[in-house]
Motif scaffolding. Structure first.
Motif, PDB file in Angstrom:
ATOM      1  N   UNK A 191     -20.059  -1.956 -22.837  1.00  0.00           N
ATOM      2  CA  UNK A 191     -20.013  -3.090 -21.910  1.00  0.00           C
ATOM      3  C   UNK A 191     -20.943  -4.175 -22.431  1.00  0.00           C
ATOM      4  N   UNK A 192     -20.419  -5.365 -22.590  1.00  0.00           N
ATOM      5  CA  UNK A 192     -21.181  -6.481 -23.149  1.00  0.00           C
ATOM      6  C   UNK A 192     -21.185  -7.648 -22.157  1.00  0.00           C
ATOM      7  N   UNK A 193     -22.383  -8.021 -21.702  1.00  0.00           N
ATOM      8  CA  UNK A 193     -22.511  -9.152 -20.771  1.00  0.00           C
ATOM      9  C   UNK A 193     -22.598 -10.456 -21.547  1.00  0.00           C
ATOM     10  N   UNK A 194     -21.760 -11.425 -21.156  1.00  0.00           N
ATOM     11  CA  UNK A 194     -21.788 -12.758 -21.764  1.00  0.00           C
ATOM     12  C   UNK A 194     -21.695 -13.798 -20.653  1.00  0.00           C
ATOM     13  N   UNK A 195     -22.812 -13.997 -19.921  1.00  0.00           N
ATOM     14  CA  UNK A 195     -22.802 -14.944 -18.801  1.00  0.00           C
ATOM     15  C   UNK A 195     -22.932 -16.389 -19.275  1.00  0.00           C
ATOM     16  N   UNK A 196     -22.726 -17.295 -18.322  1.00  0.00           N
ATOM     17  CA  UNK A 196     -22.959 -18.709 -18.595  1.00  0.00           C
ATOM     18  C   UNK A 196     -21.723 -19.567 -18.438  1.00  0.00           C
ATOM     19  N   UNK A 197     -21.973 -20.848 -18.189  1.00  0.00           N
ATOM     20  CA  UNK A 197     -20.880 -21.809 -18.119  1.00  0.00           C
ATOM     21  C   UNK A 197     -19.889 -21.533 -17.013  1.00  0.00           C
ATOM     22  N   UNK A 198     -20.387 -21.101 -15.842  1.00  0.00           N
ATOM     23  CA  UNK A 198     -19.493 -20.762 -14.727  1.00  0.00           C
ATOM     24  C   UNK A 198     -18.465 -19.720 -15.156  1.00  0.00           C
ATOM     25  N   UNK A 199     -18.944 -18.716 -15.866  1.00  0.00           N
ATOM     26  CA  UNK A 199     -18.153 -17.579 -16.357  1.00  0.00           C
ATOM     27  C   UNK A 199     -17.271 -17.932 -17.550  1.00  0.00           C
ATOM     28  N   UNK A 200     -17.236 -19.178 -17.951  1.00  0.00           N
ATOM     29  CA  UNK A 200     -16.323 -19.597 -19.013  1.00  0.00           C
ATOM     30  C   UNK A 200     -16.739 -19.089 -20.387  1.00  0.00           C
TER      31      UNK A 200
END
Length: 337
Positions: free
Chosen positions: A75-84
């Protein structure tokens, strides 16, 4: 004539057997490839912060699903940009099935397209399933003076910029908050609204008393129950585990009429191109996902943590996701303010 006919019959029979053998030979590599995939570990991209309800359900799902698909799942989290950022990263990867999008399929894909000019469109996705559909709760900080929803709205109206709220940007809770203000005749600028990129951060803000209230997914908020007091549940019917009126009852003293917006739908998706090019792999992922949701190990995890484990399938999931897209499109001017 009989001898010639027999020879001709034998030749035709030999041709048919040979053709069948060739056909089988051509088909076998495809079947073999389907059976051997996946050949290496898979990755689930979560486009939000670690610790939120989406992250927690996907980590539980991946742990069990890897035994059904035959490979480890990271599982890799890549948050940011309103989920974009995370969604765009997923679409930039080779669409061979080794990378899966694990997201709150609704409303965040739709809201990023409608309100944030996302570099993708709804048609770019094929939704496998949404196993956990939620509803929202409107809750005040436990030590705040607000006992009812009318109390809260009165304070926002009479004390501009004094009341603080936390929501996840582009969520159903975000839209519900703005609709409450608009239909109460309260300037939206009166509320000190703090938006977050994920539910974990928004919940931390209310649990720490940094904001006065929150509008967020209810089932994902079990961990902060001791820090909040619910003022309303955004549902048509009461919830047995939450001592709060439904939204319609909570707003009745004010004469307000508010839509009951559906909450987050958490699940898995692939690109539409992947489904078209690799239908065998699509079926493998779908079957492993469904088996996971029926696995007693995951059912125990989900129910212990007040999470869903539903199998809707691709068709029903897609219909629900698109219906929410249409609701958000209707209120697009409000969320763009």
């Amino acid at each position: 004539m009989t001898e010639n006919n027999d020879k001709l019959h034998l030749k035709r029979r030999s041709f048919m057997i040979g053709a069948a053998a060739v056909g089988a030979g051509l088909a076998m590599p495809s079947l073999s490839r389907a059976a051997s995939w996946p050949e290496r570990p898979l990755t689930m991209i979560v486009p939000s912060d670690a610790g939120g309800s989406l992250d927690r359900t996907i980590r539980g799902l991946s742990t069990v699903m890897q035994k059904h698909i035959g490979q480890p799942i990271q599982v890799e989290n890549r948050p940011g940009g309103s989920f974009m950022l995370g969604v765009r990263y997923f679409l930039q990867q080779p669409q061979d099935g080794d990378v899966i999008l694990a997201h709150a399929l609704s409303p965040y894909i739709a809201s990023s397209i409608l309100f944030h000019d996302a570099p993708y469109k709804m048609e770019d996705f094929s939704f496998i399933n949404a196993h956990w559909s939620d509803w929202d709760v409107i809750a005040a900080y436990k030590d705040s003076p607000y006992q009812t929803l009318p109390d809260l709205l009165k304070a926002i109206k009479e004390n501009p910029k004094k009341v603080r709220a936390s929501v996840v940007t582009g969520s159903s809770g975000h839209l519900t908050t703005l609709l409450m203000l608009q239909r109460s005749g309260i300037p939206i600028e009166n509320l000190n609204l703090v938006t977050f990129q994920g539910g974990g951060q928004a919940r931390q803000a209310i649990a720490g008393g940094q904001v006065d209230f929150i509008v967020i997914a209810g089932s994902g908020s079990e961990g902060i129950r001791d820090f909040i007091k619910p003022l309303a549940v955004v549902r048509d019917t009461p919830h047995a585990d939450w001592d709060a009126p439904v939204l319609g009852e909570a707003t009745k003293p004010l004469g307000l009429s508010l839509p009951v917006l559906p909450g987050s739908m958490r699940g898995l998706a692939m690109s539409s191109g992947f489904r078209a090019e690799h239908p065998d792999r699509w079926d493998i992922i779908s079957s492993a996902y469904k088996a996971t949701l029926e696995d007693p190990e995951f059912i125990e995890f989900a129910e212990t943590n007040a999470m869903g484990h539903d199998w809707l399938g691709a068709e029903e999931t897609t219909a629900k996701v698109m219906a929410v897209h249409d609701v958000f499109a209707e209120f697009k001017p409000l969320l763009q303010r």
